[in-house]
Enzyme design. Sequence first.
Site, PDB file in Angstrom:
ATOM      1  N   CYS A   1      44.043  40.357  35.207  1.00  0.00           N
ATOM      2  CA  CYS A   1      44.271  41.689  36.280  1.00  0.00           C
ATOM      3  C   CYS A   1      45.937  42.073  35.663  1.00  0.00           C
ATOM      4  O   CYS A   1      46.828  41.201  35.220  1.00  0.00           O
ATOM      5  CB  CYS A   1      44.457  41.119  37.689  1.00  0.00           C
ATOM      6  SG  CYS A   1      45.285  42.280  38.984  1.00  0.00           S
TER       7      CYS A   1
ATOM      8  N   ARG B   1      38.613  39.538  32.052  1.00  0.00           N
ATOM      9  CA  ARG B   1      39.866  40.005  31.357  1.00  0.00           C
ATOM     10  C   ARG B   1      40.921  39.829  32.586  1.00  0.00           C
ATOM     11  O   ARG B   1      40.789  39.763  33.882  1.00  0.00           O
ATOM     12  CB  ARG B   1      39.845  41.472  31.149  1.00  0.00           C
ATOM     13  CG  ARG B   1      38.811  41.983  30.162  1.00  0.00           C
ATOM     14  CD  ARG B   1      39.046  43.454  30.028  1.00  0.00           C
ATOM     15  NE  ARG B   1      38.951  44.220  31.397  1.00  0.00           N
ATOM     16  CZ  ARG B   1      37.888  44.493  31.845  1.00  0.00           C
ATOM     17  NH1 ARG B   1      36.597  44.325  31.495  1.00  0.00           N
ATOM     18  NH2 ARG B   1      38.067  45.510  32.966  1.00  0.00           N
TER      19      ARG B   1
ATOM     20  N   ARG C   1      42.766  44.523  46.242  1.00  0.00           N
ATOM     21  CA  ARG C   1      41.472  44.542  47.422  1.00  0.00           C
ATOM     22  C   ARG C   1      40.690  43.176  46.817  1.00  0.00           C
ATOM     23  O   ARG C   1      40.318  42.716  45.880  1.00  0.00           O
ATOM     24  CB  ARG C   1      40.660  45.786  47.278  1.00  0.00           C
ATOM     25  CG  ARG C   1      39.651  45.626  48.216  1.00  0.00           C
ATOM     26  CD  ARG C   1      38.749  46.872  48.121  1.00  0.00           C
ATOM     27  NE  ARG C   1      37.423  47.103  48.798  1.00  0.00           N
ATOM     28  CZ  ARG C   1      36.855  48.131  49.108  1.00  0.00           C
ATOM     29  NH1 ARG C   1      37.035  49.111  48.180  1.00  0.00           N
ATOM     30  NH2 ARG C   1      35.582  48.151  49.761  1.00  0.00           N
TER      31      ARG C   1
ATOM     32  N   THR D   1      33.513  43.685  38.457  1.00  0.00           N
ATOM     33  CA  THR D   1      34.728  44.218  37.436  1.00  0.00           C
ATOM     34  C   THR D   1      35.013  43.353  36.182  1.00  0.00           C
ATOM     35  O   THR D   1      35.736  44.006  35.169  1.00  0.00           O
ATOM     36  CB  THR D   1      36.092  44.436  38.105  1.00  0.00           C
ATOM     37  OG1 THR D   1      36.594  43.229  38.521  1.00  0.00           O
ATOM     38  CG2 THR D   1      35.731  45.015  39.329  1.00  0.00           C
TER      39      THR D   1
ATOM     40  N   CYS E   1      42.062  37.186  38.677  1.00  0.00           N
ATOM     41  CA  CYS E   1      43.397  37.385  39.246  1.00  0.00           C
ATOM     42  C   CYS E   1      43.925  36.020  39.622  1.00  0.00           C
ATOM     43  O   CYS E   1      43.296  34.871  39.896  1.00  0.00           O
ATOM     44  CB  CYS E   1      43.182  38.330  40.543  1.00  0.00           C
ATOM     45  SG  CYS E   1      42.580  39.939  40.017  1.00  0.00           S
TER      46      CYS E   1
ATOM     47  N   CYS F   1      46.866  37.802  44.348  1.00  0.00           N
ATOM     48  CA  CYS F   1      46.983  39.043  43.999  1.00  0.00           C
ATOM     49  C   CYS F   1      46.827  40.120  45.045  1.00  0.00           C
ATOM     50  O   CYS F   1      45.978  39.810  45.871  1.00  0.00           O
ATOM     51  CB  CYS F   1      45.953  39.095  43.062  1.00  0.00           C
ATOM     52  SG  CYS F   1      45.699  40.905  42.437  1.00  0.00           S
TER      53      CYS F   1
ATOM     54  N   CYS G   1      48.589  41.337  38.619  1.00  0.00           N
ATOM     55  CA  CYS G   1      49.289  40.135  39.104  1.00  0.00           C
ATOM     56  C   CYS G   1      49.456  39.119  37.939  1.00  0.00           C
ATOM     57  O   CYS G   1      49.957  38.214  37.788  1.00  0.00           O
ATOM     58  CB  CYS G   1      48.349  39.486  40.108  1.00  0.00           C
ATOM     59  SG  CYS G   1      46.614  38.696  39.495  1.00  0.00           S
TER      60      CYS G   1
END
Length: 360
Positions: free
Chosen positions: A76, A74, A52, A41, A45, A49, A79
């Site tokens: 999240c 990038r 999932r 993705t 995080c 966090c 969180c």
Amino acid sequence: MQPQILDPTVKNESAESILWQAVLIRDERADGTFVYGVTSTRIFCRPSCPSRRPQRANARFFDSPEVAARAGFRPCKRCRPDQFQTLQVERAERACRLIEENIEEPLSLSELAEKTGASAFHLQRTFKQITGVTPREYAEAFRLKHLKTSLQSGDSILGAQYDAGLGSSRGLYERAPSQLGMTPATYRRGGAGAYITYGIAPCALGFLLVAATPKGVCSVALGDAPESLEAALRAEFPGAEIHRDEAELEEHLQTLLRSLEGHTPHLDLPLDVQATAFQRRVWQELRAIGYGQTRTYSQVAHSLGQPTAVRAVARACATNPVALVVPCHRVVREGGALAGYRWGLERKKALLKRERDGLT
């Protein structure tokens, strides 16, 4: 059992296994110590966090949000790992309060870590990044500050020593010359026995005061009136032997006045100032800033290898006792905005303008 959080910059299978365990159990203690990115993705995080969990093969570990961002990940939106520095600062501030509240019975590093919700390793590391000193050094500085306050208020040396949580009298007297500039007894008497000579001269920014001990310059100040400058000099050590003698300090005065006129851009006066190791590092870095140039507090912190110690750098600038010699006026906020200046913001603006104009 909660995992032990290791240094995420140590790239080995064992360390990454421990970090992965922190991610799996959403260990809040690990927040602020590292972030993890998901290659599928391109999002990173905090360990805690609630989103999932990724497959282990898709997880990458980074020392900080900045490193993750440079790798193309990038933050999240759930969180907000890019705000983890706020958590670090809050932990450091909490640790400072705990140290101050337990000065008579000092907490160990592990006790501080437990009370702030961090591992001992990462508390030590982030505390120094943010404040510029270790928890132990902060405690030592606070005890000595407490000692100075007690001595100035007239307490006995023994009483002040124990109120400040200091150990043996021998250790106190061994440290005193470097921390107080004199023995505790001399300091308690308001600097009685210390010898300071000072001179004052009018300048383009009001009045300039230079004060020196036999070892070197101990104060350079700018002000609106000679009387206020002299009063400030006497304030900390009212019992010191202080004499006004422009003739004795003529060379120093003329050097500084020439500097204000742009004729001596690099000042190299002998100094006799008391400072922590971190303050000295900051002041040395400031003296390396070229005439007519500026640096931000963040840039100074980065140059010291402690990018999160911005507040500590600002404090070191604010406590600089020798204007011009240590050019703290050349440190500005991000974007060039002017921050506070011990001798007045208008003087800071005027100094920077005079230096810029002197280069054109």
